[in-house]
Design an enzyme around this catalytic site. Structure first.
Site, mmCIF file in Angstrom:
data_model
loop_
_atom_site.group_PDB
_atom_site.id
_atom_site.type_symbol
_atom_site.label_atom_id
_atom_site.label_comp_id
_atom_site.label_asym_id
_atom_site.label_seq_id
_atom_site.Cartn_x
_atom_site.Cartn_y
_atom_site.Cartn_z
ATOM 1 N N LEU A 116 0.810 -1.211 0.000
ATOM 2 C CA LEU A 116 0.000 0.000 0.000
ATOM 3 C C LEU A 116 0.846 1.264 0.000
ATOM 4 O O LEU A 116 0.545 2.218 -0.711
ATOM 5 C CB LEU A 116 -0.936 0.000 1.219
ATOM 6 C CG LEU A 116 -2.161 -0.901 1.122
ATOM 7 C CD1 LEU A 116 -2.751 -1.139 2.509
ATOM 8 C CD2 LEU A 116 -3.211 -0.284 0.201
ATOM 9 N N ILE A 128 10.903 4.918 12.020
ATOM 10 C CA ILE A 128 9.986 5.982 12.428
ATOM 11 C C ILE A 128 9.285 5.682 13.749
ATOM 12 O O ILE A 128 8.546 6.522 14.249
ATOM 13 C CB ILE A 128 8.960 6.311 11.319
ATOM 14 C CG1 ILE A 128 8.306 5.051 10.746
ATOM 15 C CG2 ILE A 128 9.663 7.076 10.202
ATOM 16 C CD1 ILE A 128 7.207 4.464 11.563
ATOM 17 N N ASN A 170 1.760 4.778 7.253
ATOM 18 C CA ASN A 170 1.338 3.503 6.691
ATOM 19 C C ASN A 170 2.188 2.320 7.149
ATOM 20 O O ASN A 170 1.779 1.180 6.988
ATOM 21 C CB ASN A 170 1.386 3.602 5.154
ATOM 22 C CG ASN A 170 1.136 2.289 4.472
ATOM 23 O OD1 ASN A 170 0.005 1.829 4.383
ATOM 24 N ND2 ASN A 170 2.203 1.644 3.989
ATOM 25 N N TYR A 213 -2.503 -6.371 16.858
ATOM 26 C CA TYR A 213 -2.738 -5.524 15.690
ATOM 27 C C TYR A 213 -4.053 -4.754 15.819
ATOM 28 O O TYR A 213 -4.117 -3.546 15.548
ATOM 29 C CB TYR A 213 -2.747 -6.410 14.449
ATOM 30 C CG TYR A 213 -3.053 -5.721 13.155
ATOM 31 C CD1 TYR A 213 -2.133 -4.863 12.559
ATOM 32 C CD2 TYR A 213 -4.260 -5.959 12.496
ATOM 33 C CE1 TYR A 213 -2.409 -4.243 11.346
ATOM 34 C CE2 TYR A 213 -4.545 -5.353 11.291
ATOM 35 C CZ TYR A 213 -3.621 -4.502 10.709
ATOM 36 O OH TYR A 213 -3.906 -3.895 9.516
ATOM 37 N N LYS A 261 -4.511 -0.705 15.961
ATOM 38 C CA LYS A 261 -5.271 -0.008 14.931
ATOM 39 C C LYS A 261 -6.483 0.723 15.512
ATOM 40 O O LYS A 261 -6.900 1.768 14.988
ATOM 41 C CB LYS A 261 -5.705 -0.988 13.834
ATOM 42 C CG LYS A 261 -4.557 -1.465 12.964
ATOM 43 C CD LYS A 261 -3.806 -0.306 12.330
ATOM 44 C CE LYS A 261 -2.847 -0.748 11.243
ATOM 45 N NZ LYS A 261 -2.059 0.384 10.689
#
Length: 303
Positions: free
Chosen positions: A19, A74, A100, A171, A175
């Site tokens: 993506l 990051i 992302n 996860y 999210k």
């Protein structure tokens, strides 16, 4: 280059593959100058390689666009700061940030180790927060200097974060945290000309093509590839552009040719006794309320 992002500088994390790469290419095709960030880990988040980020940047340049690679981590303060610094030092500005980067370490809850929890929450949630914080500090400084930007942040959440997903507690929790971070950032940063939105994509990536191989496979007949990552990118490009003025604090789903605006938590059925409940009374009240509620979507992977 012409396009809705002409002249804008956009930093994209996780831009080496899937993506992120699709977003970087689409942004460049619409005139953006791109900082393609990627640490180059394997699908479980181990190791590092400069090759994925450099490959995406070179691909953009070969197509006539402008891009530079960033290979720092990051999810560290220094790496996130250097991502923003790369944009400012190379192009003199930063207009949008697309968060992302990520990976998965799927386990059923009772088998999920602390290291796998920490690693996934770190890259998805901390890896959103730190670049966003450094970008926001720059945009606040610009505003205080009398140069209020038309800044944009696009965060990446997931259906797992919105509904839950069996075998992905780490996860899904991360999210879900990205959604809350998006809402807070949109409210806090509006005064500095910053719009913040989140996107829950469905596409073929290293995180999905393994466990969902059949659903993610390209069509054998050469028809519309519903799971191609590039299907998600047009919405990302628009959200990163000045054309999206006034759209902030929203969560979208994007899959194939479908775009959905997600509706968050709202008060549902309620009752008020006007004084303290007994436990038994509270239980009866809850059982009376539940049949009146709007049912949520099912948890992904639930039987």
């Amino acid at each position: 280059m012409n396009g809705i992002c002409a002249g804008r500088v956009v930093a994209v994390t996780g831009a080496g593959r899937g993506l992120g790469r699709a977003h970087a290419l689409a942004l460049a095709a619409e005139g953006a100058r791109v900082v393609a960030g990627d640490l180059g880990t394997d699908p479980a988040g181990t190791g590092a390689s400069t090759e994925p980020a450099w490959r995406t940047a070179e691909e953009i340049r070969q197509r006539g666009g402008e891009a530079v690679a960033h290979t720092g981590d990051i999810a560290t303060d220094a790496g996130a700061a250097s991502l923003i610094a790369t944009a400012l030092e190379t192009y003199g500005r930063l207009d949008a940030l697309v968060n992302n980067a990520g990976f998965v370490r799927d386990r059923m809850l009772v088998n999920l180790g602390e290291d796998d929890w920490d690693a996934v929450v770190r890259v998805h949630l901390k890896g959103h927060f730190l670049p966003l914080r450094h970008a926001a500090a720059h945009w606040r400084a610009e505003t205080k200097a009398g140069r209020t930007p038309q800044a944009r942040v696009v965060n990446t959440t997931s259906g797992a974060g919105l509904l839950g997903s069996v075998g992905q507690a780490n996860y899904a929790a991360a999210k879900a945290g990205v959604v809350a971070l998006t809402l807070v950032a949109a409210a806090e940063l509006a005064r500095y000309g910053v719009q913040v939105n989140a996107l829950a994509p469905a596409a073929r990536t290293r995180m999905t093509e393994g466990p969902f191989a059949e659903a993610m496979a390209p069509p054998a007949d050469g028809g519309f590839d519903t799971m191609a990552p590039a299907n998600v990118s047009p919405l990302v490009v628009w959200l990163a552009s000045a054309d999206s003025d006034g759209v902030t604090g929203q969560v979208f789903e994007a899959e194939a040719g479908r775009i959905t605006v997600m509706e968050g938590w709202h008060p549902g059925p309620t009752t008020d006794k006007g004084e303290r409940w007994t436990p038994a009374e509270a239980g009866r009240a809850v059982r009376a309320l539940l049949p009146r509620m709007r049912l949520p979507g099912p948890v992904h992977g639930a039987p």
